[in-house]
Scaffold this active site. Structure first.
Site, mmCIF file in Angstrom:
data_model
loop_
_atom_site.group_PDB
_atom_site.id
_atom_site.type_symbol
_atom_site.label_atom_id
_atom_site.label_comp_id
_atom_site.label_asym_id
_atom_site.label_seq_id
_atom_site.Cartn_x
_atom_site.Cartn_y
_atom_site.Cartn_z
ATOM 1 N N ARG A 15 0.809 -1.218 0.000
ATOM 2 C CA ARG A 15 0.000 0.000 0.000
ATOM 3 C C ARG A 15 0.845 1.272 0.000
ATOM 4 N NH1 ARG A 15 -2.690 -4.133 1.927
ATOM 5 N NH2 ARG A 15 -0.614 -4.562 2.699
ATOM 6 N N THR A 16 1.781 1.368 0.929
ATOM 7 C CA THR A 16 2.501 2.636 1.099
ATOM 8 C C THR A 16 3.356 2.947 -0.134
ATOM 9 O OG1 THR A 16 2.585 2.056 3.439
ATOM 10 C CG2 THR A 16 3.911 3.924 2.739
ATOM 11 N N LYS B 12 26.443 -4.157 -1.869
ATOM 12 C CA LYS B 12 27.915 -4.226 -1.919
ATOM 13 C C LYS B 12 28.529 -3.481 -0.746
ATOM 14 C CE LYS B 12 27.586 -3.779 -6.932
ATOM 15 N NZ LYS B 12 27.862 -2.817 -8.004
ATOM 16 N N ARG C 267 11.311 4.018 3.593
ATOM 17 C CA ARG C 267 10.898 3.029 4.600
ATOM 18 C C ARG C 267 12.136 2.235 4.975
ATOM 19 N NH1 ARG C 267 5.757 -1.003 4.646
ATOM 20 N NH2 ARG C 267 4.821 1.001 5.216
ATOM 21 N N HIS D 71 4.878 5.839 11.589
ATOM 22 C CA HIS D 71 4.342 5.685 10.226
ATOM 23 C C HIS D 71 3.365 6.857 10.033
ATOM 24 C CE1 HIS D 71 3.107 4.057 6.515
ATOM 25 N NE2 HIS D 71 2.811 2.825 6.854
HETATM 26 N N1 CP Z 1 -0.184 0.064 5.879
HETATM 27 C C1 CP Z 1 0.997 -0.258 5.337
HETATM 28 O O1 CP Z 1 2.038 0.314 5.675
HETATM 29 O O2 CP Z 1 0.927 -1.245 4.402
HETATM 30 P P1 CP Z 1 2.178 -1.707 3.508
HETATM 31 O O3 CP Z 1 3.174 -2.362 4.450
HETATM 32 O O4 CP Z 1 1.630 -2.661 2.493
HETATM 33 O O5 CP Z 1 2.778 -0.489 2.895
#
Ligand code: CP
Length: 336
Positions: free
Chosen positions: A77-78, A105, A127, A157
């Site tokens: 999703r993100t 590397k 992320r 998040h």
């Molecule tokens: N909600 C969320 O962070 O989903 P993903 O890990 O699929 O990005």
């Protein structure tokens, strides 16, 4: 980059995400944002919701800008909604495949970012498994570059929390009158942590966290929540029920007897949902594990807004990217 437990990052500077005028230049965390700043992001999100409903879903806010997505942890999703959001803002988008990049590397994260910055990237969506990764990068990139945190370790998040708040505000209005229950693996969840901060800043009537003792952070009530170890009591009369998955990838050792027993004690079933208010909404950041924390008939049922959360994620991320780009420092010799 270190994890300092559920309470936050040790030694971080106050509001490192704001510029000298107090405006959002990076989005690193919900903590440190004001009531009006969150509402401003939600209001800008509303304007992008309208754009996403049009047949041509494109505006020029990031025309000529380059956004690099760096996902060191799995995401559906993100990652995809950040990519869609950047493209709908007319940015050029680089999706870096970390597994085939030179980090394999031995190149450090900072060296990778500095090399991408040398290619005139304007924004990094990151992320990373380490709590504090986004804060660290924000302290080291050039002043005209923005960092957006797409999830760092167990820490934060923020865009998930913002899309959750938008969804709650849309369905329920005034936060002051609401009871919101967050259920599941609170201990390992960066979503829970960011949601709790956002709900507190928006002055939510009652914030509950519901989990077995092994998945509840120590001293959690210091965060301004009520802790419940009994699911039925925890969701009784709630207006909003936010379900979380068990983050087994972050568990070392036995936190739970079995998934079946967990579902028996903490799974959201149709019968259990009747304890919440009749018009309660059911949320989940995804990925959902059906039959572990949520029954399929609830995930797909009339009270579920789970897929609406996903759609809202695009507009929230458009709002955040558009705002941080406007507020970054001008690159010398160019416009901002
Ligand atoms: N909600 C969320 O962070 O989903 P993903 O890990 O699929 O990005």
């Amino acid at each position: 980059m270190t994890t300092s437990g559920y309470g936050g990052l040790a030694g971080k500077a106050p509001n490192p995400q704001l510029n000298a005028q107090g405006k959002l230049q990076h989005l690193l965390d919900i903590e440190g944002l004001s009531h009006s700043q969150i509402n401003e992001i939600l209001d800008v999100t509303a304007s992008f919701i309208d754009i996403n409903d049009q047949s041509v879903k494109k505006v020029g806010d990031l025309k000529g800008k380059t956004v690099a997505n760096l996902f060191f942890e799995a995401s559906t999703r993100t990652r995809t909604t950040f990519e869609l959001a950047a493209k709908r803002l007319s940015a050029d988008v680089l999706n870096i495949n970390v597994s085939t990049s030179s980090t394999t590397k031995g190149e450090s994260l900072l060296d990778m970012i500095k090399n991408l910055q040398a290619m005139q990237c304007d924004m990094f969506v990151v992320r990373h498994g380490d709590s504090g990764a986004a804060h660290f990068l924000a302290q080291h990139v050039a002043p005209h570059v923005s960092i957006v945190n797409a999830g760092d370790g167990q820490h934060a998040h923020p865009t998930q929390a913002l899309l959750d708040m938008f969804t709650i505000r849309k369905h329920k209005g005034d936060f002051c009158r609401l009871t919101v229950a967050i259920v599941g693996d609170i201990l390992h969840s960066r979503v829970a942590r960011s949601d709790i901060h956002a709900l507190n800043i928006l002055r939510t009537g009652e914030i509950r966290v519901v989990a077995p003792r092994s998945l509840m952070p120590p001293a959690v009530e210091a965060l301004g929540v009520k802790a419940f170890y009994d699911m039925d009591r925890g969701i009784r009369d709630a207006d909003v029920v936010i379900m979380l998955r068990l983050q087994k990838e972050r568990m070392q050792g036995a936190f739970l007897p079995s998934e079946q027993e967990y579902f028996h004690l903490y799974g959201l079933t149709r019968a259990r949902l009747q304890l919440a208010r009749r018009d309660a909404i059911v949320m989940h950041p995804g990925p959902a594990n059906r039959g572990v924390e949520i029954e399929s008939q609830v995930a797909d049922g009339p009270q579920s807004v789970i897929l609406e959360q996903v759609t809202t994620g695009i507009a929230v991320r458009m709002a955040v990217m558009s705002m941080v780009m406007k507020n970054r420092q001008a690159k010398s010799g160019t416009d901002a």
